[in-house]
Design a protein around this motif. Structure first.
Motif, PDB file in Angstrom:
ATOM      1  N   PRO A 152       0.149 -51.284  31.117  1.00  0.00           N
ATOM      2  CA  PRO A 152       0.454 -50.164  31.998  1.00  0.00           C
ATOM      3  C   PRO A 152       1.626 -49.314  31.496  1.00  0.00           C
ATOM      4  O   PRO A 152       1.605 -48.098  31.632  1.00  0.00           O
ATOM      5  CB  PRO A 152       0.800 -50.818  33.336  1.00  0.00           C
ATOM      6  CG  PRO A 152       0.207 -52.175  33.279  1.00  0.00           C
ATOM      7  CD  PRO A 152       0.162 -52.567  31.833  1.00  0.00           C
ATOM      8  N   SER A 153       2.620 -49.948  30.917  1.00  0.00           N
ATOM      9  CA  SER A 153       3.787 -49.190  30.437  1.00  0.00           C
ATOM     10  C   SER A 153       3.384 -48.176  29.372  1.00  0.00           C
ATOM     11  O   SER A 153       3.876 -47.038  29.361  1.00  0.00           O
ATOM     12  CB  SER A 153       4.865 -50.134  29.907  1.00  0.00           C
ATOM     13  OG  SER A 153       4.372 -50.898  28.822  1.00  0.00           O
ATOM     14  N   LEU A 154       2.494 -48.550  28.479  1.00  0.00           N
ATOM     15  CA  LEU A 154       2.040 -47.620  27.445  1.00  0.00           C
ATOM     16  C   LEU A 154       1.173 -46.524  28.044  1.00  0.00           C
ATOM     17  O   LEU A 154       1.215 -45.368  27.606  1.00  0.00           O
ATOM     18  CB  LEU A 154       1.284 -48.366  26.345  1.00  0.00           C
ATOM     19  CG  LEU A 154       2.112 -49.383  25.564  1.00  0.00           C
ATOM     20  CD1 LEU A 154       1.248 -50.098  24.533  1.00  0.00           C
ATOM     21  CD2 LEU A 154       3.313 -48.721  24.907  1.00  0.00           C
ATOM     22  N   ALA A 155       0.388 -46.869  29.065  1.00  0.00           N
ATOM     23  CA  ALA A 155      -0.432 -45.871  29.748  1.00  0.00           C
ATOM     24  C   ALA A 155       0.448 -44.832  30.440  1.00  0.00           C
ATOM     25  O   ALA A 155       0.147 -43.640  30.413  1.00  0.00           O
ATOM     26  CB  ALA A 155      -1.357 -46.550  30.752  1.00  0.00           C
ATOM     27  N   VAL A 156       1.540 -45.278  31.046  1.00  0.00           N
ATOM     28  CA  VAL A 156       2.469 -44.355  31.712  1.00  0.00           C
ATOM     29  C   VAL A 156       3.053 -43.380  30.698  1.00  0.00           C
ATOM     30  O   VAL A 156       3.067 -42.166  30.911  1.00  0.00           O
ATOM     31  CB  VAL A 156       3.595 -45.119  32.438  1.00  0.00           C
ATOM     32  CG1 VAL A 156       4.726 -44.182  32.847  1.00  0.00           C
ATOM     33  CG2 VAL A 156       3.045 -45.861  33.649  1.00  0.00           C
ATOM     34  N   VAL A 157       3.531 -43.895  29.585  1.00  0.00           N
ATOM     35  CA  VAL A 157       4.130 -43.025  28.563  1.00  0.00           C
ATOM     36  C   VAL A 157       3.098 -42.020  28.053  1.00  0.00           C
ATOM     37  O   VAL A 157       3.386 -40.829  27.922  1.00  0.00           O
ATOM     38  CB  VAL A 157       4.729 -43.857  27.410  1.00  0.00           C
ATOM     39  CG1 VAL A 157       5.150 -42.970  26.251  1.00  0.00           C
ATOM     40  CG2 VAL A 157       5.915 -44.677  27.912  1.00  0.00           C
ATOM     41  N   ALA A 158       1.892 -42.483  27.781  1.00  0.00           N
ATOM     42  CA  ALA A 158       0.841 -41.590  27.291  1.00  0.00           C
ATOM     43  C   ALA A 158       0.507 -40.515  28.325  1.00  0.00           C
ATOM     44  O   ALA A 158       0.346 -39.339  27.980  1.00  0.00           O
ATOM     45  CB  ALA A 158      -0.408 -42.393  26.940  1.00  0.00           C
ATOM     46  N   ALA A 159       0.411 -40.895  29.581  1.00  0.00           N
ATOM     47  CA  ALA A 159       0.074 -39.943  30.636  1.00  0.00           C
ATOM     48  C   ALA A 159       1.175 -38.909  30.840  1.00  0.00           C
ATOM     49  O   ALA A 159       0.910 -37.710  30.922  1.00  0.00           O
ATOM     50  CB  ALA A 159      -0.208 -40.683  31.940  1.00  0.00           C
ATOM     51  N   VAL A 160       2.420 -39.356  30.909  1.00  0.00           N
ATOM     52  CA  VAL A 160       3.538 -38.426  31.104  1.00  0.00           C
ATOM     53  C   VAL A 160       3.664 -37.502  29.894  1.00  0.00           C
ATOM     54  O   VAL A 160       3.903 -36.298  30.051  1.00  0.00           O
ATOM     55  CB  VAL A 160       4.851 -39.185  31.384  1.00  0.00           C
ATOM     56  CG1 VAL A 160       6.051 -38.244  31.346  1.00  0.00           C
ATOM     57  CG2 VAL A 160       4.772 -39.878  32.735  1.00  0.00           C
ATOM     58  N   ALA A 161       3.475 -38.024  28.708  1.00  0.00           N
ATOM     59  CA  ALA A 161       3.521 -37.179  27.514  1.00  0.00           C
ATOM     60  C   ALA A 161       2.433 -36.115  27.575  1.00  0.00           C
ATOM     61  O   ALA A 161       2.678 -34.941  27.258  1.00  0.00           O
ATOM     62  CB  ALA A 161       3.368 -38.037  26.259  1.00  0.00           C
ATOM     63  N   GLY A 162       1.231 -36.503  27.985  1.00  0.00           N
ATOM     64  CA  GLY A 162       0.141 -35.544  28.093  1.00  0.00           C
ATOM     65  C   GLY A 162       0.395 -34.476  29.129  1.00  0.00           C
ATOM     66  O   GLY A 162       0.177 -33.288  28.883  1.00  0.00           O
ATOM     67  N   VAL A 163       0.887 -34.880  30.293  1.00  0.00           N
ATOM     68  CA  VAL A 163       1.145 -33.938  31.384  1.00  0.00           C
ATOM     69  C   VAL A 163       2.282 -32.985  31.022  1.00  0.00           C
ATOM     70  O   VAL A 163       2.227 -31.796  31.316  1.00  0.00           O
ATOM     71  CB  VAL A 163       1.466 -34.701  32.691  1.00  0.00           C
ATOM     72  CG1 VAL A 163       2.020 -33.779  33.750  1.00  0.00           C
ATOM     73  CG2 VAL A 163       0.216 -35.406  33.192  1.00  0.00           C
ATOM     74  N   SER A 164       3.306 -33.493  30.370  1.00  0.00           N
ATOM     75  CA  SER A 164       4.476 -32.673  30.039  1.00  0.00           C
ATOM     76  C   SER A 164       4.342 -31.982  28.682  1.00  0.00           C
ATOM     77  O   SER A 164       5.260 -31.288  28.254  1.00  0.00           O
ATOM     78  CB  SER A 164       5.748 -33.519  30.076  1.00  0.00           C
ATOM     79  OG  SER A 164       5.698 -34.530  29.081  1.00  0.00           O
ATOM     80  N   ASN A 165       3.202 -32.189  28.006  1.00  0.00           N
ATOM     81  CA  ASN A 165       2.961 -31.596  26.695  1.00  0.00           C
ATOM     82  C   ASN A 165       4.094 -31.928  25.720  1.00  0.00           C
ATOM     83  O   ASN A 165       4.654 -31.060  25.061  1.00  0.00           O
ATOM     84  CB  ASN A 165       2.756 -30.082  26.809  1.00  0.00           C
ATOM     85  CG  ASN A 165       2.077 -29.517  25.594  1.00  0.00           C
ATOM     86  OD1 ASN A 165       1.320 -30.204  24.910  1.00  0.00           O
ATOM     87  ND2 ASN A 165       2.332 -28.252  25.311  1.00  0.00           N
TER      88      ASN A 165
END
Length: 97
Positions: A24-37
């Motif tokens: 989950p921690s890696l999923a969070v980082v990937a998602a936030v990176a995607g959303v924040s470009n």
């Protein structure tokens, strides 16, 4: 996490990850990176916002239980992040959650 979609009605981004394989921690980082470009390595380390080992342990499969239930919310990089045991990450701008 390959796909993060916007729910316009709720002003929330949602992404799915494979909870039997991905942390989950890696999923969070990937998602936030995607959303924040933003590139993931440019984000503040996630462990500054939450104990990443505890997050991963909370939703990791155990024994005969392949998936854990529940959710956990926390703030990270200007977003309210909610991780669900079934493999969903929701991200809302802080103040909109």
């Amino acid at each position: 996490m390959d796909n993060v979609e916007l729910d316009v009605d709720e002003d929330t981004f949602r992404g799915e990850y494979d909870s039997s394989r991905d942390q989950p921690s890696l999923a969070v980082v990937a998602a936030v990176a995607g959303v924040s470009n933003t590139e993931p390595e440019e984000l503040t380390p996630l462990h500054s916002a939450i104990n990443t080992s505890a997050l991963n342990d909370l939703f990791s499969p155990t024994g005969n239980v392949r998936q854990r239930n529940g959710c956990l919310s926390f703030s990270y990089e200007g977003f309210e992040v909610t991780v669900f045991g079934e493999g969903t990450v929701e991200i809302s701008p802080e103040g909109n959650a």
